[in-house]
Design a protein around this motif. Structure first.
Motif, PDB file in Angstrom:
ATOM      1  N   THR A  59       0.842  -1.187   0.000  1.00  0.00           N
ATOM      2  CA  THR A  59       0.000   0.000   0.000  1.00  0.00           C
ATOM      3  C   THR A  59       0.880   1.241   0.000  1.00  0.00           C
ATOM      4  O   THR A  59       1.285   1.742   1.047  1.00  0.00           O
ATOM      5  CB  THR A  59      -0.921  -0.003   1.233  1.00  0.00           C
ATOM      6  N   VAL A  60       1.213   1.677  -1.176  1.00  0.00           N
ATOM      7  CA  VAL A  60       2.099   2.832  -1.362  1.00  0.00           C
ATOM      8  C   VAL A  60       1.374   3.842  -2.256  1.00  0.00           C
ATOM      9  O   VAL A  60       0.750   3.432  -3.235  1.00  0.00           O
ATOM     10  CB  VAL A  60       3.418   2.377  -2.021  1.00  0.00           C
ATOM     11  N   PRO A  61       1.453   5.139  -1.933  1.00  0.00           N
ATOM     12  CA  PRO A  61       0.805   6.128  -2.815  1.00  0.00           C
ATOM     13  C   PRO A  61       1.289   5.989  -4.252  1.00  0.00           C
ATOM     14  O   PRO A  61       2.458   5.664  -4.509  1.00  0.00           O
ATOM     15  CB  PRO A  61       1.252   7.463  -2.211  1.00  0.00           C
ATOM     16  N   LEU A  76      13.539   4.071  -8.319  1.00  0.00           N
ATOM     17  CA  LEU A  76      12.316   4.533  -7.648  1.00  0.00           C
ATOM     18  C   LEU A  76      12.108   6.000  -7.984  1.00  0.00           C
ATOM     19  O   LEU A  76      12.968   6.839  -7.690  1.00  0.00           O
ATOM     20  CB  LEU A  76      12.445   4.349  -6.138  1.00  0.00           C
ATOM     21  N   HIS A  77      10.989   6.289  -8.600  1.00  0.00           N
ATOM     22  CA  HIS A  77      10.660   7.668  -8.944  1.00  0.00           C
ATOM     23  C   HIS A  77       9.528   8.133  -8.045  1.00  0.00           C
ATOM     24  O   HIS A  77       8.547   7.400  -7.854  1.00  0.00           O
ATOM     25  CB  HIS A  77      10.249   7.769 -10.412  1.00  0.00           C
ATOM     26  N   ILE A  78       9.677   9.333  -7.514  1.00  0.00           N
ATOM     27  CA  ILE A  78       8.667   9.874  -6.614  1.00  0.00           C
ATOM     28  C   ILE A  78       8.195  11.217  -7.149  1.00  0.00           C
ATOM     29  O   ILE A  78       9.002  12.135  -7.349  1.00  0.00           O
ATOM     30  CB  ILE A  78       9.202  10.061  -5.180  1.00  0.00           C
ATOM     31  N   ASN A  79       6.903  11.317  -7.381  1.00  0.00           N
ATOM     32  CA  ASN A  79       6.312  12.564  -7.862  1.00  0.00           C
ATOM     33  C   ASN A  79       5.741  13.369  -6.703  1.00  0.00           C
ATOM     34  O   ASN A  79       5.341  12.820  -5.669  1.00  0.00           O
ATOM     35  CB  ASN A  79       5.166  12.278  -8.848  1.00  0.00           C
ATOM     36  N   SER A  80       5.700  14.667  -6.898  1.00  0.00           N
ATOM     37  CA  SER A  80       5.012  15.567  -5.958  1.00  0.00           C
ATOM     38  C   SER A  80       5.386  15.246  -4.512  1.00  0.00           C
ATOM     39  O   SER A  80       4.518  14.917  -3.687  1.00  0.00           O
ATOM     40  CB  SER A  80       3.494  15.473  -6.158  1.00  0.00           C
ATOM     41  N   LEU A  81       6.648  15.350  -4.205  1.00  0.00           N
ATOM     42  CA  LEU A  81       7.147  14.955  -2.890  1.00  0.00           C
ATOM     43  C   LEU A  81       6.445  15.698  -1.759  1.00  0.00           C
ATOM     44  O   LEU A  81       6.131  16.891  -1.860  1.00  0.00           O
ATOM     45  CB  LEU A  81       8.650  15.181  -2.818  1.00  0.00           C
ATOM     46  N   GLU A  82       6.186  14.957  -0.680  1.00  0.00           N
ATOM     47  CA  GLU A  82       5.537  15.504   0.508  1.00  0.00           C
ATOM     48  C   GLU A  82       6.481  15.356   1.707  1.00  0.00           C
ATOM     49  O   GLU A  82       7.405  14.542   1.701  1.00  0.00           O
ATOM     50  CB  GLU A  82       4.237  14.737   0.781  1.00  0.00           C
ATOM     51  N   LEU A  83       6.200  16.142   2.749  1.00  0.00           N
ATOM     52  CA  LEU A  83       7.036  16.100   3.950  1.00  0.00           C
ATOM     53  C   LEU A  83       7.121  14.679   4.512  1.00  0.00           C
ATOM     54  O   LEU A  83       8.175  14.241   4.971  1.00  0.00           O
ATOM     55  CB  LEU A  83       6.492  17.048   5.016  1.00  0.00           C
TER      56      LEU A  83
END
Lengths: 115, 113
Positions: A59-61, A76-83
């Motif tokens: 369960t990962v965004p 691993l690519h991460i979009n729209s990084l959050e705190l």
């Protein structure tokens, strides 16, 4: 040296940015993984690939997208990084799908800090 | 699904004293059990593992762990610790035919002179 190598080792970025972490293994392993270690040292699996095929997707965004161009690489690519994405991300590999019998070889981690 | 509980989040211990790190697991099927060590700012390294056979397994640096099926435990011990053993220790479990390691929350061992 035979190993699992991750780049970069440290990554500091602003909220909303998109970033990638690369992982390569030269052990000849068939399966690769991404784990997230939070500030309390808790380790949780995110993804697993076997021969470029996705076999575990916890369960990962969906802002997180793994990509495996070949069995030696899992990025691993991460979009729209959050705190809340701030953590240490570990790549690992194992000799075969039944990794229970061999355990994993881990990379040294990527410390991601989102500001 | 399997789960792992490490009962102690932190264990302070004096140099040359013994240490025991407790690990209990839960699973409805046969499991493999592992202990990993994470030194400061490093990745995890496999310390030892239990797959089958003798319930007592040893590492090359003096650690040992005993698989106890009836108590669903895999406690880690060392009779005499060194300063260099200061690290985070993780117990992990995998089902015998599976490919996912599930980790406990970790135990931080702080060895004091």
């Amino acid at each position: 040296d035979t190993a699992v190598s991750q780049t970069p080792k440290y990554l500091v970025t602003q909220m909303g940015n998109d970033k990638s972490i690369k992982c390569e293994q030269n052990l000849g392993h068939d399966t690769m993984y991404w784990y997230k270690q939070d500030s309390k040292k808790f380790l949780k699996i995110m993804f697993s690939y076997n021969n470029k095929e996705l076999i575990i997707n916890e369960t990962v965004p969906n802002r997180f997208s793994p990509k495996s161009p070949d069995k030696a690489h899992l990025n691993l690519h991460i979009n729209s990084l959050e705190l809340g994405d701030s953590a240490v991300y570990f790549c690992a590999s194992s000799q075969e799908v039944a990794a229970g019998s061999y355990g994993y070889t881990f990379g040294s981690g990527t410390r991601l800090t989102v500001v | 699904a399997q789960s792992v509980t490490q009962l102690d989040s932190q264990v302070p211990v004096f140099e040359e004293a013994p240490v025991e790190l407790r690990c209990n697991y839960s699973s409805s099927v046969s499991v493999y059990l592992f202990w990993y060590v994470q030194y400061p700012n490093q990745g995890l390294q496999l310390l030892l593992k239990y797959l089958s056979g003798s319930t007592l397994v040893e590492s090359i640096n003096g650690f040992e762990a005993e698989f106890n099926k009836s108590q669903t435990s895999f406690h880690l011990r060392k009779p005499s610790v060194h300063i260099s053993d200061t690290a985070e220790y993780f117990c992990a479990v995998s089902v015998a035919a599976g490919n996912k390691l599930t980790f406990g929350g970790g135990t931080r061992v702080l060895v004091k002179p």
